[in-house]
Design a protein around this motif. Structure first.
Motif, mmCIF file in Angstrom:
data_model
loop_
_atom_site.group_PDB
_atom_site.id
_atom_site.type_symbol
_atom_site.label_atom_id
_atom_site.label_comp_id
_atom_site.label_asym_id
_atom_site.label_seq_id
_atom_site.Cartn_x
_atom_site.Cartn_y
_atom_site.Cartn_z
ATOM 1 N N ILE A 67 6.907 -5.267 -10.020
ATOM 2 C CA ILE A 67 6.435 -4.041 -11.044
ATOM 3 C C ILE A 67 7.573 -2.914 -10.934
ATOM 4 C CG2 ILE A 67 4.517 -2.261 -11.207
ATOM 5 C CD1 ILE A 67 2.758 -4.320 -9.491
ATOM 6 N N LEU A 68 7.883 -2.540 -12.320
ATOM 7 C CA LEU A 68 8.905 -1.710 -12.290
ATOM 8 C C LEU A 68 8.238 -0.561 -13.084
ATOM 9 C CD1 LEU A 68 11.742 -3.992 -14.051
ATOM 10 C CD2 LEU A 68 11.354 -3.060 -11.514
ATOM 11 N N LEU A 69 8.668 0.780 -12.314
ATOM 12 C CA LEU A 69 8.334 2.058 -13.000
ATOM 13 C C LEU A 69 9.510 2.505 -13.561
ATOM 14 C CD1 LEU A 69 6.339 3.466 -10.041
ATOM 15 C CD2 LEU A 69 5.471 1.932 -11.759
ATOM 16 N N ASP A 70 9.614 2.755 -14.745
ATOM 17 C CA ASP A 70 10.609 3.172 -15.578
ATOM 18 C C ASP A 70 10.575 4.697 -15.824
ATOM 19 O OD1 ASP A 70 13.314 2.757 -16.679
ATOM 20 O OD2 ASP A 70 12.300 1.919 -18.695
ATOM 21 N N HIS A 71 11.446 5.364 -16.009
ATOM 22 C CA HIS A 71 11.622 6.956 -16.066
ATOM 23 C C HIS A 71 11.041 7.717 -15.020
ATOM 24 C CE1 HIS A 71 13.448 6.688 -20.263
ATOM 25 N NE2 HIS A 71 12.640 5.378 -20.453
ATOM 26 N N PHE A 72 11.484 7.179 -13.853
ATOM 27 C CA PHE A 72 10.918 7.829 -12.644
ATOM 28 C C PHE A 72 11.881 9.062 -12.413
ATOM 29 C CE2 PHE A 72 9.618 8.204 -8.221
ATOM 30 C CZ PHE A 72 8.460 7.886 -8.265
ATOM 31 N N LEU A 77 16.645 6.411 -13.246
ATOM 32 C CA LEU A 77 15.981 6.046 -11.999
ATOM 33 C C LEU A 77 14.965 5.000 -12.275
ATOM 34 C CD1 LEU A 77 16.459 6.658 -8.878
ATOM 35 C CD2 LEU A 77 14.643 8.328 -9.101
ATOM 36 N N ILE A 78 14.908 3.881 -11.654
ATOM 37 C CA ILE A 78 13.734 3.039 -11.723
ATOM 38 C C ILE A 78 13.140 2.498 -10.348
ATOM 39 C CG2 ILE A 78 15.371 0.813 -11.875
ATOM 40 C CD1 ILE A 78 13.580 -0.065 -14.340
ATOM 41 N N ILE A 79 11.870 2.307 -10.333
ATOM 42 C CA ILE A 79 11.253 2.002 -8.826
ATOM 43 C C ILE A 79 10.829 0.591 -9.234
ATOM 44 C CG2 ILE A 79 9.507 2.517 -7.647
ATOM 45 C CD1 ILE A 79 11.154 4.768 -7.902
ATOM 46 N N LYS A 88 -2.743 -2.739 -1.790
ATOM 47 C CA LYS A 88 -2.717 -1.916 -0.625
ATOM 48 C C LYS A 88 -2.855 -0.392 -0.839
ATOM 49 C CE LYS A 88 0.165 -5.098 1.981
ATOM 50 N NZ LYS A 88 1.229 -5.025 2.693
ATOM 51 N N ASP A 89 -3.391 0.534 0.200
ATOM 52 C CA ASP A 89 -3.541 1.822 -0.130
ATOM 53 C C ASP A 89 -2.145 2.425 0.241
ATOM 54 O OD1 ASP A 89 -6.222 1.820 -0.528
ATOM 55 O OD2 ASP A 89 -7.059 2.074 1.427
ATOM 56 N N THR A 90 -1.251 1.698 0.968
ATOM 57 C CA THR A 90 -0.239 2.323 1.056
ATOM 58 C C THR A 90 0.949 1.579 0.643
ATOM 59 O OG1 THR A 90 -0.479 3.630 3.169
ATOM 60 C CG2 THR A 90 1.761 3.077 2.650
ATOM 61 N N ILE A 91 1.661 1.779 -0.421
ATOM 62 C CA ILE A 91 2.584 1.002 -1.414
ATOM 63 C C ILE A 91 4.082 1.184 -1.005
ATOM 64 C CG2 ILE A 91 3.454 0.212 -3.530
ATOM 65 C CD1 ILE A 91 0.505 0.705 -4.483
ATOM 66 N N LEU A 92 4.697 0.315 -0.307
ATOM 67 C CA LEU A 92 6.126 0.556 -0.323
ATOM 68 C C LEU A 92 6.896 0.256 -1.595
ATOM 69 C CD1 LEU A 92 6.747 -1.314 3.126
ATOM 70 C CD2 LEU A 92 6.329 1.368 2.652
ATOM 71 N N PHE A 93 8.012 1.446 -1.753
ATOM 72 C CA PHE A 93 8.869 1.058 -2.972
ATOM 73 C C PHE A 93 10.180 1.145 -2.832
ATOM 74 C CE2 PHE A 93 7.529 5.469 -3.311
ATOM 75 C CZ PHE A 93 8.761 6.224 -3.878
ATOM 76 N N TYR A 94 11.188 0.850 -3.794
ATOM 77 C CA TYR A 94 12.475 1.067 -3.785
ATOM 78 C C TYR A 94 12.821 1.617 -4.905
ATOM 79 C CZ TYR A 94 12.091 -2.127 0.309
ATOM 80 O OH TYR A 94 11.416 -2.796 1.409
ATOM 81 N N GLY A 111 17.177 4.083 -2.495
ATOM 82 C CA GLY A 111 16.506 4.934 -1.691
ATOM 83 C C GLY A 111 15.301 4.283 -1.872
ATOM 84 N N LYS A 112 14.244 4.619 -0.785
ATOM 85 C CA LYS A 112 12.977 3.936 -0.764
ATOM 86 C C LYS A 112 11.781 5.009 -0.307
ATOM 87 C CE LYS A 112 13.446 2.325 4.112
ATOM 88 N NZ LYS A 112 13.489 1.301 5.036
ATOM 89 N N GLY A 113 10.548 4.689 -0.560
ATOM 90 C CA GLY A 113 9.585 5.535 -0.363
ATOM 91 C C GLY A 113 7.966 4.745 -0.099
ATOM 92 N N LYS A 114 7.143 5.729 -0.106
ATOM 93 C CA LYS A 114 5.900 5.293 -0.157
ATOM 94 C C LYS A 114 4.924 5.996 -1.171
ATOM 95 C CE LYS A 114 5.653 4.247 4.699
ATOM 96 N NZ LYS A 114 4.960 4.605 6.014
#
Length: 119
Positions: A67-72, A77-79, A88-94, A111-114
């Motif tokens: 799954i890609l989040l564009d225009h982050f 920046l793309i996630i 899941k309730d907690t989603i890890l992303f890059y 970078g990464k996050g949740k």
């Protein structure tokens, strides 16, 4: 009669195919020096996401193998989110930079996050 059977079979197959999509509100956290810092809240709705901060633009969600989040935050920046994380309730992303020197910008993580679901 065989066309009727074919049509009903295809109809039930399409009803059973359910694509998982991001929906709801999440807290957005980024990792900085092995600790997570809350940045903002995000609302996902089908193929669009919006930050609570009104000055950030809407973004698009692309569903595929990942799954890609564009225009982050900005247009470069793309996630990326793994498909198995969506339930899941907690989603890890890059995070990936489109201006990266790598031939495929998704290969280089900047970078990464949740994302933590708000109930």
């Amino acid at each position: 009669m065989k066309y009727f059977t074919l049509i009903t079979t295809l109809f039930f197959i399409t009803l059973n195919q359910k694509t998982d999509k991001l929906t709801g509100r999440y807290n957005y956290l980024t990792e900085d020096n092995s600790s997570y810092i809350q940045k903002d809240k995000i609302t996902f709705n089908d193929s669009v996401f919006v930050f609570d901060n009104k000055y950030l633009p809407k973004g698009r969600i692309s569903y595929g193998n990942i799954i890609l989040l564009d225009h982050f935050i900005n247009t470069d920046l793309i996630i990326s989110i793994s498909k198995d994380q969506i339930k899941k309730d907690t989603i890890l992303f890059y995070m990936h930079d489109k201006q990266s020197s790598a031939s495929n910008y998704l290969d280089e993580v900047v970078g990464k996050g949740k994302l933590i679901r708000i109930k």
